[in-house]
Design a protein around this motif. Structure first.
Motif, PDB file in Angstrom:
ATOM      1  N   GLY A 125      -3.894 -11.744  -6.174  1.00  0.00           N
ATOM      2  CA  GLY A 125      -5.293 -11.939  -6.524  1.00  0.00           C
ATOM      3  C   GLY A 125      -5.466 -12.966  -7.614  1.00  0.00           C
ATOM      4  O   GLY A 125      -4.500 -13.382  -8.268  1.00  0.00           O
ATOM      5  N   VAL A 126      -6.726 -13.360  -7.807  1.00  0.00           N
ATOM      6  CA  VAL A 126      -7.086 -14.300  -8.859  1.00  0.00           C
ATOM      7  C   VAL A 126      -8.044 -13.592  -9.813  1.00  0.00           C
ATOM      8  O   VAL A 126      -9.002 -12.957  -9.370  1.00  0.00           O
ATOM      9  CB  VAL A 126      -7.751 -15.565  -8.274  1.00  0.00           C
ATOM     10  N   VAL A 127      -7.784 -13.699 -11.118  1.00  0.00           N
ATOM     11  CA  VAL A 127      -8.628 -13.063 -12.128  1.00  0.00           C
ATOM     12  C   VAL A 127      -9.251 -14.162 -12.984  1.00  0.00           C
ATOM     13  O   VAL A 127      -8.638 -15.201 -13.249  1.00  0.00           O
ATOM     14  CB  VAL A 127      -7.797 -12.099 -13.008  1.00  0.00           C
ATOM     15  N   SER A 128     -10.477 -13.922 -13.425  1.00  0.00           N
ATOM     16  CA  SER A 128     -11.195 -14.903 -14.236  1.00  0.00           C
ATOM     17  C   SER A 128     -10.430 -15.229 -15.518  1.00  0.00           C
ATOM     18  O   SER A 128      -9.786 -14.367 -16.121  1.00  0.00           O
ATOM     19  CB  SER A 128     -12.577 -14.362 -14.591  1.00  0.00           C
ATOM     20  N   SER A 150      -2.936 -14.519 -10.708  1.00  0.00           N
ATOM     21  CA  SER A 150      -3.064 -15.800 -11.399  1.00  0.00           C
ATOM     22  C   SER A 150      -4.444 -15.848 -12.037  1.00  0.00           C
ATOM     23  O   SER A 150      -5.339 -15.069 -11.679  1.00  0.00           O
ATOM     24  CB  SER A 150      -2.877 -16.972 -10.425  1.00  0.00           C
ATOM     25  N   PHE A 151      -4.630 -16.745 -12.994  1.00  0.00           N
ATOM     26  CA  PHE A 151      -5.903 -16.853 -13.706  1.00  0.00           C
ATOM     27  C   PHE A 151      -6.540 -18.215 -13.412  1.00  0.00           C
ATOM     28  O   PHE A 151      -5.882 -19.250 -13.538  1.00  0.00           O
ATOM     29  CB  PHE A 151      -5.693 -16.706 -15.218  1.00  0.00           C
ATOM     30  N   LYS A 152      -7.817 -18.184 -13.027  1.00  0.00           N
ATOM     31  CA  LYS A 152      -8.541 -19.424 -12.744  1.00  0.00           C
ATOM     32  C   LYS A 152     -10.007 -19.261 -13.136  1.00  0.00           C
ATOM     33  O   LYS A 152     -10.474 -18.158 -13.410  1.00  0.00           O
ATOM     34  CB  LYS A 152      -8.458 -19.772 -11.245  1.00  0.00           C
ATOM     35  N   LYS A 153     -10.706 -20.379 -13.142  1.00  0.00           N
ATOM     36  CA  LYS A 153     -12.150 -20.322 -13.334  1.00  0.00           C
ATOM     37  C   LYS A 153     -12.792 -19.796 -12.052  1.00  0.00           C
ATOM     38  O   LYS A 153     -12.574 -20.346 -10.976  1.00  0.00           O
ATOM     39  CB  LYS A 153     -12.708 -21.712 -13.653  1.00  0.00           C
ATOM     40  N   LEU A 154     -13.575 -18.730 -12.191  1.00  0.00           N
ATOM     41  CA  LEU A 154     -14.232 -18.149 -11.014  1.00  0.00           C
ATOM     42  C   LEU A 154     -15.751 -18.270 -11.084  1.00  0.00           C
ATOM     43  O   LEU A 154     -16.400 -18.619 -10.095  1.00  0.00           O
ATOM     44  CB  LEU A 154     -13.830 -16.672 -10.863  1.00  0.00           C
TER      45      LEU A 154
END
Length: 397
Positions: free
Chosen positions: A249-252, A295-299
């Protein structure tokens, strides 16, 4: 030859080295009497107590008392490495011996006084370390006259990863007092300015896990799940905070920034693993996989950017590649000599300052030795005079 000794050996050796032990204790008593003790509240230290000693403009001694659910766990003392090094060199004793004496002295002398001030009981020092990170004293934060509640909230918002809604909720719920919250963040900002690094609060592993879970629970409070395509999208107050797939998953970046700002992690990998474990337990999937990647990204687009890492220069940009005939080994030797000279110069400056400092242990020891020698000389002269008087009396008989 110097040998690392056990505590039992130390106790036996201590009997024959009582003068050295007494000298260390006497100096530490005189040294700390010149200092100012600053006590950090539990509300500003994740439920722990802390006292910082500011002496001669430097923060040289720190004691932290760890609590778990208001129950005292253990105490940790941090002493300036310069103090320990001076004792060790001047008295020709091991650093471990010096640290042991200072730990026992602080536990016996300073902890009871701290208990009287705070109203606590059963405190102790269980660990001691020497630190080379000596820095200027941190001034006590003071609330500016006339500042409004809105201005204090804005200051907290601008200097933390909290959203305004979270700050207001913490104040309304009674979790934090606004003024105390404001002064807490002001103190952290001042500390960052003076010691020039992001302050990390030292806490136990259990407290760290509880704190991480608590912070993530706050961030994902009142979440809403929307199934969009193959993903479970997690929204909080209309903002997309996570996109969860079957195995990853991707988290903010909001989560990354807040945890990184407020907790210590050995690496970003450790941070990802902790968040992945929390995500897996919080939003369990039907297949309940054993490992979940995060992983961390701009959401939602309003997150703060990650700091960019400095890239090492490519080997093709080295000077010896760009300039034919450039002698890389000679350049390394020249720069090494310059660095050695600079280090020697710094050592000379440091030694000169130490020599001029009347409060240094070396100068204190010289003064004490001189006084001791003068006392011994007077004692010998008195004994000599007493003997002469006795001889004269005998002659008269």
């Amino acid at each position: 030859m110097k040998i690392l000794i056990t505590e039992n050996q130390y106790n036996r050796l201590n009997k024959s080295s009582q003068r050295i032990t007494n000298a260390i204790i006497k100096y530490m008593n005189e040294y700390i009497d010149k200092g100012e003790r600053k006590i950090a509240k539990k509300s500003r230290n994740y439920g722990n107590l802390r006292e910082d000693w500011c002496i001669n403009g430097k923060e040289t001694i720190v004691a932290i008392y760890y609590f778990d659910k208001d129950k005292f766990e253990n105490g940790h003392l941090i002493v300036s490495g310069n103090i320990v090094e001076n004792f060790s060199k001047l008295l020709s004793i091991r650093r471990s011996y010096v640290l042991h004496v200072i730990e026992e002295w602080y536990d016996d002398t300073m902890v009871p006084k701290f208990e009287e001030i705070t109203g606590e009981s059963g405190l102790s020092i269980d660990e001691i370390d020497a630190s080379d990170d000596e820095h200027n004293c941190i001034p006590e934060p003071v609330k500016p006259e006339g500042i409004t509640d809105e201005e204090m909230i804005d200051f907290i918002y601008n200097n933390t990863a909290y959203r305004k809604e979270e700050i207001i909720d913490k104040i309304k719920s009674g979790e934090r007092d606004l003024e105390d919250f404001y002064l807490d963040i002001m103190g952290i900002v001042k500390r960052k300015e003076i010691i020039d690094f992001n302050m990390k609060i030292i806490i136990t592993e259990q407290q760290s896990n509880e704190l991480l879970s608590s912070m993530l629970e706050d961030m994902f409070n009142d979440y809403e799940i929307k199934f969009e395509g193959d993903l479970r999208n997690i929204y909080v107050n209309g903002k997309l905070m996570a996109q969860l797939g079957p195995s990853s998953g991707v988290v903010s970046l909001d989560a990354f920034n807040e945890l990184k700002d407020n907790l210590f992690f050995n690496s970003d990998k450790d941070l990802r693993e902790e968040v992945a474990n929390w995500i897996r337990n919080k939003f369990k999937s039907k297949n309940n996989i054993g490992k979940y990647g995060v992983s961390f990204k701009k959401l939602h687009g309003q997150e703060r950017d990650l700091p960019k890492k400095e890239r090492k220069p490519h080997h093709a940009t080295r000077q010896d590649k760009l300039e034919p005939g450039f002698n890389l080994d000679a350049f390394k030797e020249r720069t090494s000599n310059i660095e050695t000279k600079l280090k020697n110069k710094e050592d000379l400056i440091r030694a000169a300052r130490e020599k001029m400092n009347p409060d240094s242990f070396a100068n204190w020891w010289k003064k004490e030795t001189k006084l001791h020698n003068e006392r011994e000389k007077r004692k010998q002269e008195k004994n000599k005079q007493d003997i002469e008087n006795a001889v004269q009396l005998l002659k008269k008989l």
